[in-house]
Design a protein around this motif. Sequence first.
Motif, mmCIF file in Angstrom:
data_model
loop_
_atom_site.group_PDB
_atom_site.id
_atom_site.type_symbol
_atom_site.label_atom_id
_atom_site.label_comp_id
_atom_site.label_asym_id
_atom_site.label_seq_id
_atom_site.Cartn_x
_atom_site.Cartn_y
_atom_site.Cartn_z
ATOM 1 N N ILE A 1 0.839 -1.206 0.000
ATOM 2 C CA ILE A 1 0.000 0.000 0.000
ATOM 3 C C ILE A 1 0.868 1.248 0.000
ATOM 4 C CG2 ILE A 1 -1.553 1.363 1.463
ATOM 5 C CD1 ILE A 1 -2.954 -1.276 2.186
ATOM 6 N N GLN A 2 1.943 1.241 0.806
ATOM 7 C CA GLN A 2 2.822 2.399 0.848
ATOM 8 C C GLN A 2 3.491 2.615 -0.503
ATOM 9 O OE1 GLN A 2 3.095 4.643 3.435
ATOM 10 N NE2 GLN A 2 4.091 5.780 1.773
ATOM 11 N N GLU A 3 3.915 1.501 -1.124
ATOM 12 C CA GLU A 3 4.530 1.611 -2.456
ATOM 13 C C GLU A 3 3.527 2.161 -3.466
ATOM 14 O OE1 GLU A 3 5.886 -2.324 -3.226
ATOM 15 O OE2 GLU A 3 7.776 -2.082 -2.123
ATOM 16 N N GLN A 4 2.274 1.694 -3.374
ATOM 17 C CA GLN A 4 1.250 2.191 -4.288
ATOM 18 C C GLN A 4 0.961 3.670 -4.039
ATOM 19 O OE1 GLN A 4 -1.717 -0.735 -3.271
ATOM 20 N NE2 GLN A 4 -1.289 -1.977 -5.083
ATOM 21 N N LYS A 5 0.913 4.055 -2.765
ATOM 22 C CA LYS A 5 0.705 5.477 -2.451
ATOM 23 C C LYS A 5 1.870 6.312 -2.961
ATOM 24 C CE LYS A 5 -2.293 4.949 1.598
ATOM 25 N NZ LYS A 5 -2.422 5.161 3.068
ATOM 26 N N ASP A 6 3.093 5.774 -2.781
ATOM 27 C CA ASP A 6 4.271 6.490 -3.276
ATOM 28 C C ASP A 6 4.216 6.628 -4.797
ATOM 29 O OD1 ASP A 6 5.210 6.709 -0.718
ATOM 30 O OD2 ASP A 6 6.612 5.032 -0.866
ATOM 31 N N THR A 7 3.777 5.535 -5.458
ATOM 32 C CA THR A 7 3.676 5.571 -6.918
ATOM 33 C C THR A 7 2.650 6.617 -7.361
ATOM 34 O OG1 THR A 7 4.280 3.228 -7.126
ATOM 35 C CG2 THR A 7 3.081 4.214 -8.968
ATOM 36 N N ILE A 8 1.519 6.649 -6.675
ATOM 37 C CA ILE A 8 0.476 7.631 -6.993
ATOM 38 C C ILE A 8 0.994 9.046 -6.763
ATOM 39 C CG2 ILE A 8 -1.791 8.520 -6.288
ATOM 40 C CD1 ILE A 8 -2.535 5.586 -5.618
ATOM 41 N N GLU A 9 1.669 9.229 -5.626
ATOM 42 C CA GLU A 9 2.205 10.561 -5.304
ATOM 43 C C GLU A 9 3.259 10.981 -6.326
ATOM 44 O OE1 GLU A 9 4.478 12.878 -1.613
ATOM 45 O OE2 GLU A 9 3.730 10.825 -1.361
ATOM 46 N N ASP A 10 4.149 10.024 -6.659
ATOM 47 C CA ASP A 10 5.187 10.338 -7.648
ATOM 48 C C ASP A 10 4.568 10.660 -9.003
ATOM 49 O OD1 ASP A 10 7.114 9.936 -5.764
ATOM 50 O OD2 ASP A 10 7.653 7.914 -6.405
ATOM 51 N N ALA A 11 3.588 9.828 -9.409
ATOM 52 C CA ALA A 11 2.930 10.054 -10.702
ATOM 53 C C ALA A 11 2.246 11.420 -10.717
ATOM 54 C CB ALA A 11 1.918 8.947 -10.983
ATOM 55 N N GLN A 12 1.569 11.751 -9.601
ATOM 56 C CA GLN A 12 0.893 13.054 -9.522
ATOM 57 C C GLN A 12 1.911 14.192 -9.569
ATOM 58 O OE1 GLN A 12 -2.371 13.608 -9.649
ATOM 59 N NE2 GLN A 12 -1.934 15.795 -9.704
ATOM 60 N N SER A 13 3.052 13.976 -8.892
ATOM 61 C CA SER A 13 4.101 15.000 -8.923
ATOM 62 C C SER A 13 4.635 15.194 -10.335
ATOM 63 C CB SER A 13 5.252 14.606 -7.980
ATOM 64 O OG SER A 13 4.820 14.582 -6.638
ATOM 65 N N TRP A 14 4.823 14.065 -11.042
ATOM 66 C CA TRP A 14 5.303 14.160 -12.422
ATOM 67 C C TRP A 14 4.263 14.811 -13.321
ATOM 68 C CZ3 TRP A 14 10.044 14.349 -13.464
ATOM 69 C CH2 TRP A 14 10.991 13.558 -12.826
ATOM 70 N N ILE A 15 2.984 14.500 -13.059
ATOM 71 C CA ILE A 15 1.916 15.133 -13.845
ATOM 72 C C ILE A 15 1.974 16.649 -13.651
ATOM 73 C CG2 ILE A 15 -0.590 15.432 -14.026
ATOM 74 C CD1 ILE A 15 -0.836 12.436 -13.304
ATOM 75 N N GLU A 16 2.084 17.061 -12.381
ATOM 76 C CA GLU A 16 2.136 18.495 -12.087
ATOM 77 C C GLU A 16 3.396 19.121 -12.687
ATOM 78 O OE1 GLU A 16 1.857 18.657 -7.867
ATOM 79 O OE2 GLU A 16 -0.242 17.992 -7.813
ATOM 80 N N PHE A 17 4.525 18.391 -12.561
ATOM 81 C CA PHE A 17 5.781 18.898 -13.103
ATOM 82 C C PHE A 17 5.686 19.085 -14.612
ATOM 83 C CE2 PHE A 17 9.764 17.811 -15.279
ATOM 84 C CZ PHE A 17 10.583 18.837 -14.819
ATOM 85 N N HIS A 18 5.228 18.029 -15.314
ATOM 86 C CA HIS A 18 5.168 18.101 -16.771
ATOM 87 C C HIS A 18 4.078 19.068 -17.242
ATOM 88 C CE1 HIS A 18 8.222 15.182 -17.777
ATOM 89 N NE2 HIS A 18 7.742 14.355 -16.871
ATOM 90 N N THR A 19 3.029 19.241 -16.412
ATOM 91 C CA THR A 19 2.001 20.233 -16.753
ATOM 92 C C THR A 19 2.601 21.641 -16.722
ATOM 93 O OG1 THR A 19 0.212 18.844 -15.880
ATOM 94 C CG2 THR A 19 -0.231 21.205 -16.084
ATOM 95 N N LEU A 20 3.381 21.905 -15.664
ATOM 96 C CA LEU A 20 4.045 23.203 -15.585
ATOM 97 C C LEU A 20 5.054 23.381 -16.719
ATOM 98 C CD1 LEU A 20 4.693 23.475 -11.725
ATOM 99 C CD2 LEU A 20 3.018 24.741 -13.077
#
Length: 359
Positions: A281-300
């Motif tokens: 679960i922690q790995e999945q949460k980390d993956t979601i958080e990382d993916a969201q961070s990358w989404i925000e990064f690439h959006t910017l």
Amino acid sequence: MQKLAILALVLAITAAKFVDTHTTLAQINADPFGHVILSAIKAHLLAQTPANEVNMLLNGVGAGIVQDQNDHDHAFELDTTTNNRIVEDLDKEILYHQNQISSNTQLRDDTIEALAVSEEDIRVTISDIANNEATYAREEATRNQQHETFVAKVAAIDDVIDAIDEAAKLIQHLSLGASFAQLKSKYDSLHKKLSDNTSHSALLQPVITALTELATHGVNQKALTKIAQLLSEIRQQLVSEKAAKTDVEERQAAHWAEFSVHLSNEHTRLVERKAQLEVQIQEQKDTIEDAQSWIEFHTLELENSEERLAGQQAWYAVQSEIYETQTAERQAQQEIVDRLQEHISEKLSTTAQFIASRN
């Protein structure tokens, strides 16, 4: 507006071929560049320089205009090449960031679905652990209660057996000739102990009655033999009762030992499963958080690239407009130089009179 003014000037100069010299020169003088050139010519005329030097001046100005235009053409060509390369790079950047946003969005959404499954699994596992622990606690409490009951009952049986043994010794002493008076204190203590017993009161009642009669009616061998026999029988019953309870205790203890091992093993399995799910679960949460961070990064970054592209396109549009404006200005300036050369060559006297009379 500047382009329109320059175009109007070019048209005016072209039309000047059909108007008189003064009108043409007046139009040239009205233009800032024309005014400067006429001022330079005036200075030459005042200095009484030859006409060919005036033509050389105009030729130099014309050559400068041509050189400026050539330099500007070259600079604009470089700007165009640079612009095309930057636009191509920015288009690639934009496509890259769009692809990254798409792939990370898919990863995030897939992982969110997997996380929901994992969280349901851990919820069930936690519930199973709670049930396992509740079962263990309940069964352990039952087993402890059984053992405490066994210990208490065996202790009660041992107390009664001890009392029976004391009574047997008392009867033996009386049978060997000891007087009742000698054993009176022991008798009273034993009688009280037997009378106060609550765990085996029914079983001990015949003994209590027999001892009471012995104290009341006196000691005789027959009564002592009967009491001794009664004590032996009761003692045997107590020993049998203790053995039966011990057998039950041992079987219950063996059952609990086996069942507790089963519960412990199941608890270990469930706890390990819970730990695995927590890591997952922690790995999945980390993956979601990382993916969201990358989404925000690439959006910017996408917005940045799009802004840079828009800025580059705006810059190039300005450079193009500047190029067109300055090219038109130089064309107008060259036309002025050409017309002045024509007037100086063909109508030098009239031109000189106009230049001398201007402010």
